[in-house]
Design a protein around this motif. Structure first.
Motif, PDB file in Angstrom:
ATOM      1  N   LEU A 164       0.836  -1.207   0.000  1.00  0.00           N
ATOM      2  CA  LEU A 164       0.000   0.000   0.000  1.00  0.00           C
ATOM      3  C   LEU A 164       0.869   1.256   0.000  1.00  0.00           C
ATOM      4  O   LEU A 164       0.638   2.198  -0.747  1.00  0.00           O
ATOM      5  CB  LEU A 164      -0.940   0.017   1.212  1.00  0.00           C
ATOM      6  CG  LEU A 164      -1.810   1.281   1.281  1.00  0.00           C
ATOM      7  CD1 LEU A 164      -2.831   1.280   0.146  1.00  0.00           C
ATOM      8  CD2 LEU A 164      -2.540   1.382   2.612  1.00  0.00           C
ATOM      9  N   PHE A 165       1.913   1.223   0.841  1.00  0.00           N
ATOM     10  CA  PHE A 165       2.776   2.407   0.897  1.00  0.00           C
ATOM     11  C   PHE A 165       3.465   2.648  -0.440  1.00  0.00           C
ATOM     12  O   PHE A 165       3.672   3.775  -0.842  1.00  0.00           O
ATOM     13  CB  PHE A 165       3.809   2.263   2.031  1.00  0.00           C
ATOM     14  CG  PHE A 165       3.425   3.084   3.220  1.00  0.00           C
ATOM     15  CD1 PHE A 165       2.311   2.726   3.974  1.00  0.00           C
ATOM     16  CD2 PHE A 165       4.126   4.228   3.572  1.00  0.00           C
ATOM     17  CE1 PHE A 165       1.921   3.499   5.049  1.00  0.00           C
ATOM     18  CE2 PHE A 165       3.730   4.996   4.646  1.00  0.00           C
ATOM     19  CZ  PHE A 165       2.630   4.636   5.396  1.00  0.00           C
ATOM     20  N   GLY A 176       2.147   5.754  -1.963  1.00  0.00           N
ATOM     21  CA  GLY A 176       3.173   6.744  -1.712  1.00  0.00           C
ATOM     22  C   GLY A 176       4.037   7.072  -2.906  1.00  0.00           C
ATOM     23  O   GLY A 176       4.720   8.089  -2.917  1.00  0.00           O
ATOM     24  N   SER A 202       2.421  10.476  -6.252  1.00  0.00           N
ATOM     25  CA  SER A 202       3.285  11.648  -6.378  1.00  0.00           C
ATOM     26  C   SER A 202       3.917  11.713  -7.770  1.00  0.00           C
ATOM     27  O   SER A 202       4.056  12.793  -8.357  1.00  0.00           O
ATOM     28  CB  SER A 202       4.405  11.625  -5.331  1.00  0.00           C
ATOM     29  OG  SER A 202       3.855  11.587  -4.047  1.00  0.00           O
ATOM     30  N   THR A 236       1.337  12.939 -10.196  1.00  0.00           N
ATOM     31  CA  THR A 236       1.086  14.377 -10.021  1.00  0.00           C
ATOM     32  C   THR A 236       2.230  15.191 -10.636  1.00  0.00           C
ATOM     33  O   THR A 236       2.006  16.228 -11.276  1.00  0.00           O
ATOM     34  CB  THR A 236       0.921  14.710  -8.518  1.00  0.00           C
ATOM     35  OG1 THR A 236      -0.097  13.866  -7.999  1.00  0.00           O
ATOM     36  CG2 THR A 236       0.526  16.160  -8.304  1.00  0.00           C
ATOM     37  N   LEU A 268     -13.253   7.955  -4.139  1.00  0.00           N
ATOM     38  CA  LEU A 268     -13.097   7.624  -2.722  1.00  0.00           C
ATOM     39  C   LEU A 268     -14.160   6.583  -2.384  1.00  0.00           C
ATOM     40  O   LEU A 268     -15.241   6.601  -2.981  1.00  0.00           O
ATOM     41  CB  LEU A 268     -13.310   8.872  -1.863  1.00  0.00           C
ATOM     42  CG  LEU A 268     -12.351  10.043  -2.124  1.00  0.00           C
ATOM     43  CD1 LEU A 268     -12.800  11.277  -1.350  1.00  0.00           C
ATOM     44  CD2 LEU A 268     -10.928   9.663  -1.741  1.00  0.00           C
ATOM     45  N   ASP A 283     -10.915  13.022   2.831  1.00  0.00           N
ATOM     46  CA  ASP A 283     -11.183  13.847   4.012  1.00  0.00           C
ATOM     47  C   ASP A 283     -11.633  12.951   5.159  1.00  0.00           C
ATOM     48  O   ASP A 283     -11.967  11.789   4.945  1.00  0.00           O
ATOM     49  CB  ASP A 283     -12.264  14.902   3.705  1.00  0.00           C
ATOM     50  CG  ASP A 283     -12.136  16.104   4.633  1.00  0.00           C
ATOM     51  OD1 ASP A 283     -11.356  16.030   5.605  1.00  0.00           O
ATOM     52  OD2 ASP A 283     -12.816  17.107   4.403  1.00  0.00           O
ATOM     53  N   CYS A 306      -5.718  10.846   3.441  1.00  0.00           N
ATOM     54  CA  CYS A 306      -4.355  10.400   3.130  1.00  0.00           C
ATOM     55  C   CYS A 306      -3.396  10.664   4.285  1.00  0.00           C
ATOM     56  O   CYS A 306      -3.264  11.786   4.752  1.00  0.00           O
ATOM     57  CB  CYS A 306      -3.855  11.106   1.869  1.00  0.00           C
ATOM     58  SG  CYS A 306      -2.160  10.671   1.503  1.00  0.00           S
TER      59      CYS A 306
HETATM   60  C1  HEM Z   1       0.293  13.497  -4.320  1.00  0.00           C
HETATM   61  C2  HEM Z   1       0.386  12.480  -3.486  1.00  0.00           C
HETATM   62  C3  HEM Z   1      -0.770  11.720  -2.879  1.00  0.00           C
HETATM   63  C4  HEM Z   1      -2.115  11.737  -3.184  1.00  0.00           C
HETATM   64  C5  HEM Z   1      -2.834  12.581  -4.246  1.00  0.00           C
HETATM   65  C6  HEM Z   1      -2.759  10.799  -2.284  1.00  0.00           C
HETATM   66  C7  HEM Z   1      -4.128  10.559  -2.261  1.00  0.00           C
HETATM   67  C8  HEM Z   1      -4.749   9.715  -1.362  1.00  0.00           C
HETATM   68  C9  HEM Z   1      -6.195   9.516  -1.262  1.00  0.00           C
HETATM   69  C10 HEM Z   1      -7.243  10.213  -2.121  1.00  0.00           C
HETATM   70  C11 HEM Z   1      -6.419   8.610  -0.281  1.00  0.00           C
HETATM   71  C12 HEM Z   1      -7.795   8.091   0.174  1.00  0.00           C
HETATM   72  C13 HEM Z   1      -8.317   9.036   1.275  1.00  0.00           C
HETATM   73  C14 HEM Z   1      -9.770   8.878   1.650  1.00  0.00           C
HETATM   74  O1  HEM Z   1     -10.394   7.844   1.354  1.00  0.00           O
HETATM   75  O2  HEM Z   1     -10.336   9.829   2.273  1.00  0.00           O
HETATM   76  C15 HEM Z   1      -5.124   8.208   0.256  1.00  0.00           C
HETATM   77  C16 HEM Z   1      -4.941   7.296   1.281  1.00  0.00           C
HETATM   78  C17 HEM Z   1      -3.720   6.891   1.728  1.00  0.00           C
HETATM   79  N1  HEM Z   1      -2.490   7.403   1.373  1.00  0.00           N
HETATM   80 FE1  HEM Z   1      -2.163   8.880   0.022  1.00  0.00          FE
HETATM   81  N2  HEM Z   1      -1.813  10.219  -1.493  1.00  0.00           N
HETATM   82  C18 HEM Z   1      -0.581  10.750  -1.818  1.00  0.00           C
HETATM   83  C19 HEM Z   1       0.631  10.435  -1.225  1.00  0.00           C
HETATM   84  C20 HEM Z   1       0.834   9.493  -0.256  1.00  0.00           C
HETATM   85  C21 HEM Z   1       2.122   9.138   0.352  1.00  0.00           C
HETATM   86  C22 HEM Z   1       3.431   9.805  -0.013  1.00  0.00           C
HETATM   87  C23 HEM Z   1       1.882   8.125   1.227  1.00  0.00           C
HETATM   88  C24 HEM Z   1       2.821   7.369   2.140  1.00  0.00           C
HETATM   89  C25 HEM Z   1       4.091   7.570   2.223  1.00  0.00           C
HETATM   90  C26 HEM Z   1       0.461   7.849   1.201  1.00  0.00           C
HETATM   91  C27 HEM Z   1      -0.162   6.894   1.965  1.00  0.00           C
HETATM   92  C28 HEM Z   1      -1.516   6.694   2.043  1.00  0.00           C
HETATM   93  C29 HEM Z   1      -2.143   5.688   2.899  1.00  0.00           C
HETATM   94  C30 HEM Z   1      -1.420   4.708   3.816  1.00  0.00           C
HETATM   95  C31 HEM Z   1      -3.523   5.818   2.710  1.00  0.00           C
HETATM   96  C32 HEM Z   1      -4.627   5.005   3.386  1.00  0.00           C
HETATM   97  C33 HEM Z   1      -5.066   5.759   4.641  1.00  0.00           C
HETATM   98  C34 HEM Z   1      -6.175   5.051   5.423  1.00  0.00           C
HETATM   99  O3  HEM Z   1      -6.886   4.215   4.854  1.00  0.00           O
HETATM  100  O4  HEM Z   1      -6.349   5.373   6.615  1.00  0.00           O
HETATM  101  N3  HEM Z   1      -0.141   8.702   0.294  1.00  0.00           N
HETATM  102  N4  HEM Z   1      -4.128   8.901  -0.421  1.00  0.00           N
END
Ligand code: HEM
Length: 209
Positions: A10-11, A15, A19, A22, A83, A149, A154
């Motif tokens: 997942l990470f 992660g 990026s 984007t 989402l 949100d 995230c």
């Molecule tokens: C431009 C960069 C990123 C975007 C656009 C993005 C976008 C998102 C979105 C839309 C979600 C779902 C949130 C929701 O359902 O409300 C998410 C979840 C998550 N993101 Fe990111 N993310 C980015 C970068 C990262 C990075 C750098 C990491 C880790 C190093 C990361 C780790 C995670 C994890 C672990 C989740 C799951 C969180 C959970 O379920 O509690 N993301 N991300």
């Protein structure tokens, strides 16, 4: 062990792919907007000069237009297009007979919301000024959800933005980016994927400055 593997996977997907996508999409938009590319490069060079030409956290934070440019890319091209949630209590939408029953799985179209002309006039136009301090104040809540949100949004939001900014700073200080004629526009998007994938490939030209 399964949990460990799942978390690492997942990470890596959440992660890295988000990026890098984007970064690519911002470079694509900048290659279509040479004037705005120049404006952004000017800001980057001016701020770096004040910071000994070092990409420090403070220098990156000072680059306001860079942040606006990335936000605007995430609006047009959110790397997570939908989402998912499960409804926790029966809900009736105001002034309508639409109801959502407790337990219903929901998909929220981030791409749809970010392109709704009611909130984002002329939605396909890439315009970082939509995210100026003044314009941000007037925006309706929850109409911009690139990182989701609530308690499950995230976890890597700040890190994701930071690595995207560093990638763009490093690129734009060294190269002028233009669109190759091989790129077919409009790019379109693959509707079947959860993570953003443009239908057509992006070919860019990097000219050393
Ligand atoms: C431009 C960069 C990123 C975007 C656009 C993005 C976008 C998102 C979105 C839309 C979600 C779902 C949130 C929701 O359902 O409300 C998410 C979840 C998550 N993101 Fe990111 N993310 C980015 C970068 C990262 C990075 C750098 C990491 C880790 C190093 C990361 C780790 C995670 C994890 C672990 C989740 C799951 C969180 C959970 O379920 O509690 N993301 N991300």
């Amino acid at each position: 062990m399964n949990e460990l593997v799942a978390q690492v996977f997942l990470f890596f997907i959440a992660g890295f792919e988000t990026s890098s996508m984007t970064t690519s999409m911002t470079l694509f938009e900048l290659s279509n907007n040479q004037k705005l590319q120049e404006k952004l490069r000017r800001e980057i060079l001016e701020v770096l000069k004040k910071h000994d030409n070092k990409i420090t956290y403070d220098a990156v934070t000072e680059m306001k237009y860079l942040g606006q440019a990335i936000d605007e890319t995430l609006r047009i091209w959110p790397s997570v297009q939908t989402l998912t949630r499960v409804c926790t209590k029966d809900y009736i939408f105001k002034n309508s007979d639409v109801t959502v029953d407790k337990g219903t799985p929901l998909m929220i179209s981030v791409t749809g919301l970010h392109h709704d002309p009611e909130y984002w006039p002329d939605p396909d136009r890439w315009d970082p000024d939509r995210f100026s301090e003044e314009n941000k104040q007037n925006r309706q809540l929850l109409t911009f959800l690139p990182f989701g949100d609530g308690p499950r949004n995230c976890i890597g939001l700040r890190f994701g933005l930071l690595q995207t900014k560093v990638a763009l700073i490093t690129t734009l200080t060294k190269y002028r980016v233009t669109l190759s004629p091989k790129t077919i526009t409009p790019l379109g998007r693959d509707p079947a994927t959860f993570a953003l994938r443009p239908k057509n490939k992006i070919y860019l030209r990097f000219e050393k400055i």
